[in-house]
Design a protein around this motif. Sequence first.
Motif, PDB file in Angstrom:
ATOM      1  N   SER A 120       0.841  -1.211   0.000  1.00 25.24           N
ATOM      2  CA  SER A 120       0.000   0.000   0.000  1.00 25.24           C
ATOM      3  C   SER A 120       0.868   1.250   0.000  1.00 25.24           C
ATOM      4  CB  SER A 120      -0.906   0.026   1.235  1.00 25.24           C
ATOM      5  OG  SER A 120      -1.710  -1.114   1.267  1.00 25.24           O
ATOM      6  N   GLY A 121       1.965   1.199   0.745  1.00 19.27           N
ATOM      7  CA  GLY A 121       2.846   2.366   0.823  1.00 19.27           C
ATOM      8  C   GLY A 121       3.397   2.739  -0.537  1.00 19.27           C
ATOM      9  N   LEU A 122       3.611   1.730  -1.375  1.00 19.42           N
ATOM     10  CA  LEU A 122       4.168   2.006  -2.705  1.00 19.42           C
ATOM     11  C   LEU A 122       3.146   2.655  -3.638  1.00 19.42           C
ATOM     12  CD1 LEU A 122       6.428  -1.132  -3.129  1.00 19.42           C
ATOM     13  CD2 LEU A 122       7.192   1.253  -2.990  1.00 19.42           C
ATOM     14  N   VAL A 123       1.881   2.633  -3.226  1.00 16.30           N
ATOM     15  CA  VAL A 123       0.862   3.382  -3.980  1.00 16.30           C
ATOM     16  C   VAL A 123       1.032   4.873  -3.681  1.00 16.30           C
ATOM     17  CG1 VAL A 123      -1.627   3.769  -4.257  1.00 16.30           C
ATOM     18  CG2 VAL A 123      -0.754   1.443  -3.925  1.00 16.30           C
ATOM     19  N   ALA A 124       1.423   5.155  -2.433  1.00 21.57           N
ATOM     20  CA  ALA A 124       1.515   6.551  -2.004  1.00 21.57           C
ATOM     21  C   ALA A 124       2.902   7.161  -2.228  1.00 21.57           C
ATOM     22  CB  ALA A 124       1.134   6.657  -0.526  1.00 21.57           C
ATOM     23  N   PHE A 125       3.940   6.337  -2.165  1.00 18.18           N
ATOM     24  CA  PHE A 125       5.314   6.860  -2.265  1.00 18.18           C
ATOM     25  C   PHE A 125       6.064   6.183  -3.409  1.00 18.18           C
ATOM     26  CE2 PHE A 125       3.949   7.157   2.149  1.00 18.18           C
ATOM     27  CZ  PHE A 125       4.122   8.514   2.385  1.00 18.18           C
ATOM     28  N   GLU A 126       6.969   6.955  -4.019  1.00 16.40           N
ATOM     29  CA  GLU A 126       7.737   6.374  -5.123  1.00 16.40           C
ATOM     30  C   GLU A 126       8.784   5.393  -4.624  1.00 16.40           C
ATOM     31  OE1 GLU A 126       8.129   9.675  -8.514  1.00 16.40           O
ATOM     32  OE2 GLU A 126       8.249  10.451  -6.476  1.00 16.40           O
ATOM     33  N   LYS A 127       9.325   5.693  -3.433  1.00 17.57           N
ATOM     34  CA  LYS A 127      10.350   4.806  -2.885  1.00 17.57           C
ATOM     35  C   LYS A 127      10.139   4.635  -1.387  1.00 17.57           C
ATOM     36  CE  LYS A 127      15.293   4.326  -2.348  1.00 17.57           C
ATOM     37  NZ  LYS A 127      16.604   4.869  -2.650  1.00 17.57           N
ATOM     38  N   ILE A 128      10.350   3.411  -0.922  1.00 18.59           N
ATOM     39  CA  ILE A 128      10.244   3.147   0.517  1.00 18.59           C
ATOM     40  C   ILE A 128      11.552   2.538   1.010  1.00 18.59           C
ATOM     41  CG2 ILE A 128       9.095   1.726   2.281  1.00 18.59           C
ATOM     42  CD1 ILE A 128       6.481   2.277   0.882  1.00 18.59           C
ATOM     43  N   ILE A 129      12.050   3.123   2.088  1.00 19.55           N
ATOM     44  CA  ILE A 129      13.254   2.575   2.719  1.00 19.55           C
ATOM     45  C   ILE A 129      12.803   1.756   3.928  1.00 19.55           C
ATOM     46  CG2 ILE A 129      15.450   3.110   3.847  1.00 19.55           C
ATOM     47  CD1 ILE A 129      15.367   5.842   2.341  1.00 19.55           C
ATOM     48  N   MET A 130      12.996   0.461   3.837  1.00 19.77           N
ATOM     49  CA  MET A 130      12.661  -0.424   4.946  1.00 19.77           C
ATOM     50  C   MET A 130      13.856  -0.386   5.898  1.00 19.77           C
ATOM     51  SD  MET A 130       9.748  -1.963   3.999  1.00 19.77           S
ATOM     52  CE  MET A 130       9.653  -3.476   4.950  1.00 19.77           C
ATOM     53  N   ALA A 131      13.670   0.200   7.069  1.00 18.27           N
ATOM     54  CA  ALA A 131      14.789   0.431   7.979  1.00 18.27           C
ATOM     55  C   ALA A 131      14.655  -0.463   9.209  1.00 18.27           C
ATOM     56  CB  ALA A 131      14.831   1.906   8.376  1.00 18.27           C
ATOM     57  N   VAL A 132      15.574  -1.404   9.321  1.00 19.89           N
ATOM     58  CA  VAL A 132      15.529  -2.386  10.405  1.00 19.89           C
ATOM     59  C   VAL A 132      16.278  -1.829  11.613  1.00 19.89           C
ATOM     60  CG1 VAL A 132      16.219  -4.721  11.086  1.00 19.89           C
ATOM     61  CG2 VAL A 132      15.478  -4.277   8.726  1.00 19.89           C
ATOM     62  N   LEU A 133      15.594  -1.779  12.746  1.00 19.51           N
ATOM     63  CA  LEU A 133      16.234  -1.294  13.974  1.00 19.51           C
ATOM     64  C   LEU A 133      17.266  -2.314  14.446  1.00 19.51           C
ATOM     65  CD1 LEU A 133      16.341   0.812  16.271  1.00 19.51           C
ATOM     66  CD2 LEU A 133      14.624  -0.569  17.456  1.00 19.51           C
ATOM     67  N   VAL A 134      18.500  -1.840  14.665  1.00 12.56           N
ATOM     68  CA  VAL A 134      19.588  -2.760  15.015  1.00 12.56           C
ATOM     69  C   VAL A 134      19.374  -3.403  16.376  1.00 12.56           C
ATOM     70  CG1 VAL A 134      22.068  -2.899  15.504  1.00 12.56           C
ATOM     71  CG2 VAL A 134      21.265  -1.649  13.504  1.00 12.56           C
ATOM     72  N   ASN A 135      18.991  -2.601  17.363  1.00 11.77           N
ATOM     73  CA  ASN A 135      18.865  -3.165  18.716  1.00 11.77           C
ATOM     74  C   ASN A 135      17.471  -2.995  19.302  1.00 11.77           C
ATOM     75  OD1 ASN A 135      21.487  -4.207  19.247  1.00 11.77           O
ATOM     76  ND2 ASN A 135      22.217  -2.097  19.335  1.00 11.77           N
TER      77      ASN A 135
END
Length: 163
Positions: free
Chosen positions: A23-38
């Motif tokens: 769904s996010g890709l409908v609203a945004f051209e690019k999505i950065i999936m950011a994994v929390l390290v800790n």
Amino acid sequence: MSIAVYPGSFDPITNGHTSILRSGLVAFEKIIMAVLVNPRKNPLFTVEERMAMIREASEEMGIDPSRVEVDSFDGLLVDYCRHKGANVILRGLRAVADFEYELQMANMNRHLNPNVETTFIMADDAHFYVSSNLIKEAAKLGGDVDALVPKSVAARLRAKVGA
Ligand code: PNS
């Protein structure tokens, strides 16, 4: 280009997360999936495993790789957003239980950097009650969670907990 950072523990990514990504890709051209390290909780999967599962899931979904970046971050999320040149945080909302936690985070992030805005996408009803924690618990106890996670996650979960 409209960019959103979709942060999370993603331990592991679930079909709930992938539906928010789609769904996010409908609203945004690019999505950065950011994994929390800790993450506060002891993660089951390493950061590298969690990032690999996100990559595999977006491949399974047939998403154009140029529209999804998979990364990890430590420290303040708003600092990470600034570093990436993104001013939108994307989060998914499920049942009402998510609301208070998400409201607190969104307000804290706005306090820390008013130029970064949080947007929410409602989880679709099929995934309203899917959470990484419940999936891990069920898998550890031998439950079948294959329908709730991407294929590669199901395989990795099985290898990890012997489900
Ligand atoms: O998937 P989760 O565990 O609900 O994701 C939580 C996450 C990663 C979005 C949140 O813990 C976070 O942003 N942590 C980074 C630290 C930070 O910026 N804290 C201040 C704002 S709450």
